[in-house]
Design an enzyme around this catalytic site. Structure first.
Site, PDB file in Angstrom:
ATOM      1  N   THR A 190      41.210  34.219  40.629  1.00  0.00           N
ATOM      2  CA  THR A 190      42.418  34.398  39.799  1.00  0.00           C
ATOM      3  C   THR A 190      43.684  34.501  40.644  1.00  0.00           C
ATOM      4  OG1 THR A 190      41.939  36.765  39.764  1.00  0.00           O
ATOM      5  CG2 THR A 190      41.327  35.509  37.793  1.00  0.00           C
ATOM      6  N   CYS A 195      44.300  33.423  43.721  1.00  0.00           N
ATOM      7  CA  CYS A 195      44.637  32.158  44.404  1.00  0.00           C
ATOM      8  C   CYS A 195      45.338  31.214  43.432  1.00  0.00           C
ATOM      9  CB  CYS A 195      43.369  31.479  44.927  1.00  0.00           C
ATOM     10  SG  CYS A 195      42.361  32.542  45.970  1.00  0.00           S
TER      11      CYS A 195
HETATM   12  N1  LIG Z   1      40.646  40.478  32.838  1.00  0.00           N
HETATM   13  C1  LIG Z   1      41.874  39.935  32.895  1.00  0.00           C
HETATM   14  N2  LIG Z   1      42.544  39.622  31.752  1.00  0.00           N
HETATM   15  C2  LIG Z   1      43.778  39.071  31.809  1.00  0.00           C
HETATM   16  N3  LIG Z   1      44.421  38.817  32.941  1.00  0.00           N
HETATM   17  C3  LIG Z   1      43.822  39.116  34.118  1.00  0.00           C
HETATM   18  C4  LIG Z   1      42.518  39.682  34.157  1.00  0.00           C
HETATM   19  N4  LIG Z   1      42.150  39.855  35.464  1.00  0.00           N
HETATM   20  C5  LIG Z   1      43.189  39.395  36.194  1.00  0.00           C
HETATM   21  N5  LIG Z   1      44.208  38.964  35.401  1.00  0.00           N
HETATM   22  C6  LIG Z   1      45.468  38.356  35.821  1.00  0.00           C
HETATM   23  O1  LIG Z   1      45.136  37.406  36.836  1.00  0.00           O
HETATM   24  C7  LIG Z   1      46.160  37.365  37.824  1.00  0.00           C
HETATM   25  C8  LIG Z   1      45.563  37.686  39.192  1.00  0.00           C
HETATM   26  O2  LIG Z   1      45.407  39.086  39.273  1.00  0.00           O
HETATM   27  P1  LIG Z   1      44.297  39.851  40.107  1.00  0.00           P
HETATM   28  O3  LIG Z   1      44.764  41.260  40.210  1.00  0.00           O
HETATM   29  O4  LIG Z   1      42.951  39.584  39.509  1.00  0.00           O
HETATM   30  O5  LIG Z   1      44.390  39.072  41.482  1.00  0.00           O
HETATM   31  P2  LIG Z   1      43.459  39.128  42.744  1.00  0.00           P
HETATM   32  O6  LIG Z   1      42.660  40.396  42.758  1.00  0.00           O
HETATM   33  O7  LIG Z   1      44.332  38.860  43.900  1.00  0.00           O
HETATM   34  O8  LIG Z   1      42.481  37.921  42.548  1.00  0.00           O
HETATM   35  P3  LIG Z   1      41.368  37.426  43.617  1.00  0.00           P
HETATM   36  O9  LIG Z   1      40.094  38.085  43.258  1.00  0.00           O
HETATM   37  O10 LIG Z   1      41.337  35.958  43.411  1.00  0.00           O
HETATM   38  O11 LIG Z   1      41.821  37.838  44.984  1.00  0.00           O
HETATM   39  C9  LIG Z   1      47.228  38.345  37.348  1.00  0.00           C
HETATM   40  O12 LIG Z   1      48.188  37.644  36.603  1.00  0.00           O
HETATM   41  C10 LIG Z   1      46.439  39.315  36.479  1.00  0.00           C
HETATM   42  O13 LIG Z   1      47.261  39.970  35.540  1.00  0.00           O
HETATM   43  C1  LIG Z   2      38.505  31.369  50.749  1.00  0.00           C
HETATM   44  C2  LIG Z   2      38.864  32.452  49.825  1.00  0.00           C
HETATM   45  N1  LIG Z   2      40.168  32.797  49.708  1.00  0.00           N
HETATM   46  C3  LIG Z   2      40.537  33.780  48.851  1.00  0.00           C
HETATM   47  C4  LIG Z   2      39.592  34.456  48.096  1.00  0.00           C
HETATM   48  C5  LIG Z   2      40.021  35.582  47.187  1.00  0.00           C
HETATM   49  O1  LIG Z   2      39.674  35.380  45.905  1.00  0.00           O
HETATM   50  C6  LIG Z   2      38.233  34.046  48.230  1.00  0.00           C
HETATM   51  N2  LIG Z   2      37.247  34.646  47.500  1.00  0.00           N
HETATM   52  N3  LIG Z   2      37.918  33.068  49.093  1.00  0.00           N
END
Ligand SMILES: Nc1ncnc2c1ncn2[C@@H]1O[C@H](COP(=O)(O)OP(=O)(O)OP(=O)(O)O)[C@@H](O)[C@H]1O
Ligand SMILES: Cc1ncc(CO)c(N)n1
Length: 273
Positions: A209, A211
């Protein structure tokens, strides 16, 4: 056609990293280029191996793309080490790369480290000041601020303001990791806060999400959108991608990068609070 560069890790599972970024660029109508910082052996069950690329290999990729094709915006994802962070920061300055979106990737959803602990300082000091936008999730924002507690929107606002002091032009603290009926992202641009909220979607298939969200911001900035406009579109794009996420693999499945094109433009999903 506008061009956007992703500087990130490869996810063999196709849901995150370089693969998520290029799929997102395609969906947003920009030409994607890529610099691979590390190869991960990864699927929906987790990260099974991390293979950082040689500095010379990363430098050669950056030079190849930027000396010929150039770019209208860029994003960074997994950078893994302080040495890679320093190299990327140096090249971004050398080529005056515009509209840099920095996703300070630290830990994969299953808990595998994608950034060495000792590299956080380089990220904070060397790279973050170059960002047009930085997009930490709550645990990353907390780590960048020395372990501060962030448990709600008020604390996300304070964190965004403090991260802004590190030098980027704008900060988005993403709320995916918090509880609550809505998933709220907070943007601070040095003047005011914006909230982007959507109903929290009940699904475990949220691989990649962050990325996808940051790639979409970079694509929109390449097309000339303002930062609040770009973040708003990215929020709408990722909400649709999560709503239609895919049950692929046995674990945490990927989001559906084409969902916004297939259903989204007809039904916007994320009101701004
Ligand atoms: N269950 C959910 N429902 C709605 N929106 C969500 C949900 N989970 C994440 N988001 C949205 O997805 C986007 C990415 O947020 P998140 O906090 O998940 O990023 P992240 O942890 O950096 O992701 P990654 O696991 O890829 O590193 C944001 O806009 C967040 O509000
Ligand atoms: C390569 C790569 N970049 C970023 C993330 C974070 O979601 C992941 N799981 N893998």
């Amino acid at each position: 056609m506008k061009k956007v560069l992703t500087i990130a890790g490869s996810d063999s599972g196709g849901g995150a990293g370089i693969q998520a970024d290029l799929k997102t660029f395609q969906e947003r109508g920009v030409f994607g280029t890529s610099v691979i910082t590390a190869i991960t052996a990864q699927n929906t069950l987790g990260v099974h191996g991390v293979y950082p690329q040689e500095l010379s290999a990363v430098e050669a990729q950056l030079d190849a793309v930027l000396s010929d094709i150039g770019t209208d915006a860029a994003k960074t994802g997994m950078l893994f080490s302080a040495e890679l962070i320093q190299l990327v920061a140096r090249k971004i300055q050398e080529y005056s790369v515009p509209s840099l979106v920095i996703d300070p990737v630290m830990i994969a959803k299953g808990g595998a480290p994608l950034l060495k602990k000792e590299a956080v300082e380089a990220l904070r000091k060397v790279l973050l000041p170059l960002g047009a936008v930085i997009t930490p999730n709550v645990p990353e924002a907390s780590e960048l601020l020395g372990g501060r507690r962030i448990e709600g929107v008020k604390e996300m606002e304070e964190a965004a303001k403090e991260l802004y002091q590190l030098g980027p032009k704008a900060v988005v603290v993403k709320g995916g990791h918090l509880d609550g009926e809505q998933s709220v992202d907070v943007l601070f641009d040095g003047e005011k806060w914006y909230h982007f909220a959507s109903d929290r979607i009940e699904t475990r298939h949220t691989h990649g999400t962050g990325c996808t969200f940051s790639a979409c911001i970079a694509a929109e900035m390449a097309k000339g959108r303002t930062i609040p406009e770009a973040v708003r579109t990215a929020k709408d794009f990722i909400t649709h991608a999560i709503q239609h996420s895919l049950e692929i693999g046995k674990g945490v499945g990927p989001t559906h990068h084409a969902a916004y094109r297939l259903v989204g433009e007809k039904s916007p999903s994320s009101p701004t609070v």
